[in-house]
Every structure is written in C-alpha cells, then in structure tokens.
Design a protein around this motif. Structure first.
Motif, short mmCIF file in Angstrom:
data_model
loop_
_atom_site.label_atom_id
_atom_site.label_comp_id
_atom_site.label_asym_id
_atom_site.label_seq_id
_atom_site.Cartn_x
_atom_site.Cartn_y
_atom_site.Cartn_z
N THR A 142 -12.25 -5.09 6.59
CA THR A 142 -12.60 -3.57 6.36
C THR A 142 -13.92 -3.62 5.83
N SER A 183 -10.37 -8.41 2.97
CA SER A 183 -9.90 -7.13 2.69
C SER A 183 -9.69 -7.28 1.23
N VAL A 189 -6.15 -4.41 9.27
CA VAL A 189 -6.93 -5.61 9.52
C VAL A 189 -5.84 -6.74 9.46
N LYS A 208 -6.65 -1.67 5.20
CA LYS A 208 -6.25 -3.09 5.17
C LYS A 208 -5.03 -3.53 5.93
N GLN A 211 -8.76 -12.93 7.78
CA GLN A 211 -8.96 -11.50 7.36
C GLN A 211 -9.69 -11.44 6.18
#
Length: 510
Positions: free
Chosen positions: A389, A363, A345, A342, A361
């Motif tokens: 992710t 996650s 990311v 994470k 993003q």
C-alpha cells in the motif's frame, strides 16, 4: 655377516613389518620381584609428561602500519559554477568525513537552501520533491548543532537533544539509518522508536546509553513519554517530517501533545518539512516556529525524467493476468506493485505466490518486525516482488528497483509521484506501468495535471493477456504456501485485534 644376522633374528625378537600398526604388549603381572620397580617406572612416566611439549612457533606477522588520521584535505572537491559544496559551510570535520563516506560532494538545491538558514540558527519550513535530499539537509544541520553545543552536565538517559517525528514506521527507520551513517564518526547516539515492535527492546536502548537523536512515530513516542521513560525538556532541535501526511493520517493531536512537552518555540530550533504547503500546514508552522525561513524547491518536472511512464487501459478482471505476464515475460527481478487497499494487497501477493512468483506484502496489517525482514529481503534480492500500500510509497530507498506497477491508481495524485519515485533513483533508469480500470481511470486527469504532461493510455498487447498457467505443485510446496498464507492471516488478525484494543483503551480513558 652370518653372526650379525643371527644376532638380529635371535629367539624372542621378531621384527614387526614397518607397515603394521604397533600393538603395545599386555602389561606383565606385578610380582614381588617387579613390585619394587613400579614406582620407578611411574616416576619416569610422570617426568615424561611433565616435560614441556615442543611446538613449532609461528612466525609473527608484521603489524599493519597505523591508519593515517583523516583530515579535511582527504576530501577534496573542486568549486564548480552554480553548485554549492559542503565545504562552503562551517561543518565539523567528523561530520565531513561521514559526508565523504556517503559519496556526497555537492549539495542539492534544498540542502544548500536549508543549510544556509538553519546553520545560522533560524527555524525553517521546507517543501521539496521526494528524493531531493531533504533528509540529509536537516540531519546535517542537526548534527552540527549537537556537536557545537556541549551536552548539559546533568542529564538522564531518556532525554534526547534532537527529536525527529515522522508519520510512518518505514520513514522513521530510513531517517534513523541515514542519521547513523552521518554520525558514524561523531560520537552521537541515534535511536528509532516505532510501534509494532517490542517495547522492552526499545526501552533497553535507553537504559544502555544516552540518546542524542531520537526518531519516532507519534504514537510510540507518546507511549514512552506517558510512562516517564522519555523526557523532552532538553530538546534543542525539533523536526517534523512530512507534516502534510501527518495531517492526513490524523496524527496532529498526538503531535501537539508531544510538542507541549518540549521547550518553548523560541528556546528550540524547529524545522518543518512537507510535500505541499496547504493552509493547514502553514497554520501549524505559525504555531510552532518563529520567523521561519521558507525553502521551496520547485522541480522542473514532478516525476523524474529517468522514469518511463506507461498506462494500460485494462478491465478489472484482466488486471491480474496482465500483472503476472508482465513479471514473467519481461523477466522482472525486482519490482514493486502498489494497490490502494490492504485486502487487495494481500490477495495479489497470495495469488503471485500460488503461481510460483516469490512475493511478499507490505501494509499496515503486517507486524513491524516482519515488515523489517521483508524490506531487508527485498533489498538483498531475496524477494522478486513487493506488493504494498502507500505505506511504502515514501521513505523507502532501495536501489535497483527496475519497475513500479500501479495495480490501482491512487486517490491522491501526489501519491502517484511518490510511488513511481521508488524506481529511477540515483541516476538509474526506471519504468512505471499503471493499470487504468473502469473503477480508477477517472484518477488520470488529476495525475496528468500534476505532472503537467499527458499520459498515453493504451490497451495491453495480447501476449500480456494470456491465461495464467496452472502450476503443478508438490504437496510440500503446497503445504509451505498454505502455511505462509495462514501466518499472514493470523498476523493480520492479531494486528487488527491490537488496533481494536488501543481504540477501546482510548475510549476508556475518555
């Protein structure tokens, strides 16, 4: 003629030019001689205002002809050798109409196998590659069961008749969306409950209408059950999707608690789906099913032939330069970038935004409502890059993703297949590009073993390793970027705090 002109221009009457605005003369003072005439003038004014105004009546438009009732004859699919039609199963017309709306014609192999068993009432265990249509298979079977069996006369709002458990929020939302599409003409209510979203808003759904199909993550479903808002004693069909992933994520103890609240396994139909048939998965299936049909579809190749796979051997210090130059020089418009952690990311997304690339993003640190907005923006083309992710590796179906980039190679070879399966969907061509650095190149042999094919690993072209240009940003752009980063950091901190509170609460209950 002269008399007429004199009469026209006699003193006290001067005609105003026609182009000048008419000004009302000032009201004459009321004198005793005129006072008697005021009521009469007022009456004339009131009478004038009381008259109905004359308005032009619009010509009424002819009413559209009534829609022709749908019939199965409107959904004509010719028999084809080696293919199974949905017409070949006894499916209700309202469901067949929704199947036609979705553009389905012939069953995929797993759909044909599953429906052939579940429509007869058998339990089933299914294994198939992602994107093969297993979700539609178990939804079509479940909807048919609910339509053919009347709902109980005595029933509370929070008593679903079908329960679908999935390990991730994104997968739950995708299944619920597919279920809503297939129940469009069936009069069944679908609800999706996931953690990270407003509990009270989800509760209000239960207060408004009956729940026929409930799709949920294990944790949020247990919250509703423990508070007495959801009761599972009327569940006719129980579906466990991606059982192997639920094992990996530690959800099986929660799933056991949920299943104990449903009718006994002989009194419900149970369908279990998994990407792998490990010993643990098969042990669970023996506990929860009765003489299940085993449906196993082996793909000719684990990865779609529509996906071109490339691997670049690159040092960790050059990975970001390679990513930036691939996106900008190839002018990629819709690309997914996967990383394992994470924090990784978050750093990738922040650098892309800082360098002028519209990225977001996805996650476990991102709150669910923001994850929903992010996916919607990516689906609508408002986002260029989605960095994620493996939470986004399964259950996300977005058309038009041209490239998938593995910034780091996954620890599990199966996750590699799921990641690259986000592109090359629905017959379209796609490209997968993986970065093999000094820390993750050892993951290649297991991936190649799963694929049954060798992946050529080459150094990137020099043009893709050019330094990232310094972006000259205005103060306003920098402020917006800093605000976005601060918001993401605050959201991640809040999410970590909530997770810590939940862990503390579980310890207290123990």
């Amino acid at each position: 003629m002269l008399k007429a002109l004199k009469k026209l221009f006699k003193p006290g009457k001067t005609p105003a030019p026609h182009h000048e605005k008419h000004i009302e003369p000032a009201a004459a003072p009321v004198t005793p001689s005129t006072a008697a005439r005021v009521p009469e003038a007022a009456t004339r004014e009131e009478t004038r205002e009381a008259r109905p105004k004359r308005t032009r009546q619009a010509k009424p438009r002819p009413a559209p002809p009534p829609a022709k009732p749908w019939s199965i004859a409107d959904f004509a699919i010719e028999p084809a050798e080696g293919k199974t039609r949905f017409h070949d199963f006894p499916l209700p017309d309202s469901l067949m109409r929704a199947i036609q709306d979705q553009g389905f014609s012939y069953c995929t192999p797993i759909q044909a196998e599953v429906l052939g068993n579940t429509l007869l009432g058998h339990d089933a265990i299914g294994r198939a590659q992602t994107g093969t249509g297993k979700t539609a298979a178990f939804l079509i079977s479940t909807i048919t069961q609910l339509l053919e069996t009347p709902a109980p006369d005595e029933r509370f709002m929070g008593e679903p008749r079908a329960l679908i458990i999935a390990p991730t929020r994104e997968l739950v939302m995708q299944i619920a969306s597919d279920a809503e599409a297939l129940t469009k003409h069936c009069g069944l209510n679908v609800m999706g409950f996931v953690g990270g979203m407003d509990y009270d808003k989800q509760l209000k759904q239960l207060e408004k209408k009956y729940c026929d199909i409930l799709v949920a993550t294990p944790g949020r479903l247990l919250d509703f059950c423990n508070r007495g808002e959801v009761h599972l004693d009327l569940v006719e069909v129980l579906i466990l999707d991606e059982a192997d992933r639920m094992l990996d994520m530690g959800f099986i103890p929660q799933v056991r608690q949920i299943i104990r609240q449903t009718p006994r396994k002989g009194d419900r139909q149970t369908l279990l789906f998994s990407a792998t048939f490990s010993d643990d998965v098969m042990n669970l299936s023996q506990q929860w099913t009765v003489e299940p049909a085993i449906v196993e579809i082996e793909p000719e190749r684990p990865a779609s032939e529509n996906i071109t796979q490339k691997v670049y051997a690159v040092s960790g210090s050059d990975k970001y330069k390679l990513l930036y130059n691939l996106i900008t020089q190839l002018e990629l418009e819709r690309v997914m970038v996967f990383a394992n952690r994470k924090d990784e990311v978050r750093r990738i997304q922040e650098r892309l935004v800082r360098d002028g690339i519209n990225a977001a993003q996805l996650s476990g640190d991102v709150p669910q409502n923001k994850r929903v907005r992010t996916l919607d923006n990516f689906r609508e083309g408002k986002l260029r890059v989605l960095v994620a992710t493996d939470v986004a590796g399964r259950g996300i179906h977005i058309d038009g993703i041209s490239h998938v980039i593995n910034y780091t190679l996954p620890d599990d070879p199966e996750d590699y297949v799921h990641r690259i399966g986000r592109t090359g969907r629905a017959g379209a061509k796609g490209t997968s590009i993986s970065f093999a650095g000094e820390d993750d190149a050892f993951q290649l042999p297991p991936i190649e073993e799963l694929l049954g094919d060798k992946l050529e690993c080459i150094p990137p072209e020099e043009i893709y390793l050019k330094p990232v240009p310094k972006l000259q940003r205005t103060a306003e752009e920098k402020a917006v970027s800093d605000a976005n980063e601060a918001e993401q950091a605050a959201a991640a901190a809040a999410n970590r705090k909530r997770s810590g509170n939940r862990r503390d609460g579980r310890r207290d209950r123990r």
